[in-house]
Scaffold this motif. Structure first.
Motif, short mmCIF file in Angstrom:
data_model
loop_
_atom_site.label_atom_id
_atom_site.label_comp_id
_atom_site.label_asym_id
_atom_site.label_seq_id
_atom_site.Cartn_x
_atom_site.Cartn_y
_atom_site.Cartn_z
N THR A 1 4.54 6.91 1.38
CA THR A 1 3.24 7.53 1.11
C THR A 1 3.18 8.03 -0.33
OG1 THR A 1 3.53 8.40 3.34
CG2 THR A 1 1.53 9.04 2.21
N ASP A 2 4.30 8.58 -0.79
CA ASP A 2 4.35 9.11 -2.16
C ASP A 2 4.04 8.05 -3.21
OD1 ASP A 2 4.94 11.60 -1.22
OD2 ASP A 2 7.07 11.56 -1.77
N ILE B 1 3.70 2.82 6.13
CA ILE B 1 4.51 2.07 7.10
C ILE B 1 3.66 1.84 8.35
CG2 ILE B 1 6.42 2.35 8.75
CD1 ILE B 1 8.06 3.51 6.51
N VAL B 2 3.61 0.61 8.84
CA VAL B 2 2.77 0.33 9.99
C VAL B 2 3.60 -0.08 11.21
CG1 VAL B 2 0.68 -0.24 8.73
CG2 VAL B 2 2.37 -2.04 9.14
N ILE B 3 3.03 0.18 12.38
CA ILE B 3 3.65 -0.26 13.64
C ILE B 3 3.09 -1.63 13.94
CG2 ILE B 3 3.92 0.25 16.10
CD1 ILE B 3 3.76 3.19 15.45
N ASP B 4 3.86 -2.65 13.61
CA ASP B 4 3.33 -4.02 13.67
C ASP B 4 4.53 -4.97 13.63
OD1 ASP B 4 2.17 -6.58 12.75
OD2 ASP B 4 0.39 -5.41 12.24
N ARG B 5 4.42 -6.09 14.32
CA ARG B 5 5.48 -7.09 14.24
C ARG B 5 5.60 -7.66 12.83
NH1 ARG B 5 6.33 -11.27 18.90
NH2 ARG B 5 6.22 -12.66 17.11
N LYS C 1 0.12 -2.00 3.22
CA LYS C 1 0.97 -1.92 4.42
C LYS C 1 2.41 -2.35 4.13
CE LYS C 1 -2.46 -2.87 8.02
NZ LYS C 1 -3.64 -2.62 7.19
N ILE C 2 3.33 -1.58 4.68
CA ILE C 2 4.75 -1.93 4.61
C ILE C 2 5.25 -2.17 6.03
CG2 ILE C 2 7.07 -1.06 4.00
CD1 ILE C 2 5.31 -1.64 1.56
N GLY D 1 11.55 -1.56 -5.45
CA GLY D 1 11.36 -2.91 -4.93
C GLY D 1 9.91 -3.12 -4.48
N ILE D 2 9.37 -2.14 -3.80
CA ILE D 2 7.98 -2.27 -3.33
C ILE D 2 7.02 -2.28 -4.52
CG2 ILE D 2 6.17 -0.96 -2.12
CD1 ILE D 2 8.60 -0.44 -0.07
#
Ligand code: SAH
Length: 359
Positions: free
Chosen positions: A333-334, A339-343, A52-53, A287-288
């Protein structure tokens, strides 16, 4: 000479090193050593966060600044800067757009603009929280009094980012005018933490006169502080500052330091910063892959984006812009991330820590 790879293993195991060991790693970094560190850092991040990002929407609220930091393009004495300040309505509009795009954290960043009195900011924070109660508000507005930080916290702000910039006071004094000191920067960080903010700090990589000893001190300082977030990025010169002719920080060293930080603090929120994305077209991805787990696309209104110029060539369009989120999603994704919808709040304990402890 100790084996460099063994020092990385030791860092992974103990989450800390002696200063001389950090210096040793920095003095002798090679490509293959860095790859070794990246792989371990990546695994550590995946253990804490899965693939998760987290995303944060960056709203650059003002480029007025009463300070004169030598490296910064929006410093007070840069008379070429076209100054702007967002209104509460502008900021709320940014949040509304950001919410629709899936952002659940808004970062209000700016120069130290005296116009943003506590009352003004408290109103803005309250209005964001009222409209978006499921979102986190992060502030990055520099040094303020303890009372001011407390009022902003009471108004609902959740997090505060304040980079220490360099943990060596002599080096600090070469980057800042004399009214700014490392001591007061650290004092602010302590207040923020005592008040209860999820606190972030960080530093520039490759700022003028920075030595490997300085960087080792930065890592030790961060290890001691154990902040929720750590933002690091390469120094990049700005043409209208005293450091216009200084060389930029390196991509490789920034990535290596991200990996070391990840090994030190497995649960920390580590952004792949805009500066990293500016010095290399795939900076954020790299970086990731070196252990970062956060990206902070720009949610500022288009008309002001080019004006918040901390350094030359700062990226502001494409994937960097919040509207480019689909592109960013694809790029993540590549490389195997989502990417998540999250605080994306800071959690001391990850699920894995629990299972490891057999609970
Ligand atoms: N006024 C706020 C926000 C500063 S801007 C504060 O004082 O915290 C956010 C960060 O941008 C700074 O902390 C600094 O580390 C970074 N920055 C400023 N100028 C830069 C430059 N020329 N190159 C790279 N990063 C820079």
């Amino acid at each position: 000479m100790p084996d460099l790879y063994a020092v990385i293993d030791k860092l992974e195991k103990n989450r800390q090193l002696e200063k001389q060991e950090f210096v040793f790693l920095l003095d002798h970094t090679t490509d293959s050593l860095a790859q070794y560190a990246f792989e371990k850092a990546r695994k550590t991040a995946v253990r804490s966060f899965g693939n998760k990002i987290y995303i944060r929407g960056l709203i650059e609220v003002s480029n007025y600044c009463k300070n004169d930091c030598y490296y910064c393009g929006i410093r007070r004495s840069n008379s070429c800067a076209q100054r702007y300040r967002l209104s509460q309505a502008d900021i709320l509009e940014c949040c509304r757009k950001g919410y629709d795009l899936g952002f659940r954290t808004f970062v209000l960043q700016g120069g130290e603009d005296p116009w943003f009195l506590d009352g003004v900011l408290s109103d803005i924070i309250g209005a964001i929280k009222q409209r978006h109660p499921d979102c986190a508000v992060t502030l990055s507005l520099g040094e303020r009094s303890r009372e001011s930080y407390q009022r902003l916290f009471d108004a609902g702000a959740d997090r505060y980012l304040l980079r220490h910039e360099t943990a060596d006071s002599l080096h600090y004094s070469r980057l800042h005018p004399k009214e700014l000191t490392l001591e007061s920067r650290k004092q602010c960080l302590q207040w923020l933490r005592e008040i209860g903010f999820q606190t972030g700090t960080g530093f520039m990589v490759g700022s003028p006169w920075q030595s490997h000893e300085n960087l080792a001190d930065d890592l030790l300082f961060i290890g001691e502080l154990s902040p929720a977030m750590i933002g690091i990025g390469p120094f990049i010169p700005h043409h209208a500052t005293a450091f216009a002719d200084k060389p930029p920080g390196s991509l490789e060293q920034t990535l290596f330091l991200i990996a070391l930080l990840r090994l030190m603090l497995p649960n920390a929120l580590l952004p792949a910063t805009t500066a990293l994305g500016t010095i290399h077209p795939r900076g954020r991805e790299l970086g990731i892959l070196a252990g970062a787990n956060v990206v902070m696309p720009n949610l500022s209104p288009r008309r002001v984006r080019k004006k918040y110029l901390l350094y030359d060539n700062k990226i502001a369009d494409g994937e960097e812009a919040a509207e480019g989120i689909e592109n960013l999603r694809r790029r993540m994704t590549d490389i195997g991330y989502e990417i998540v919808i999250d605080r994306g709040d800071y959690r001391l304990e990850t699920k894995l820590d629990w299972s490891e402890r057999g609970q």
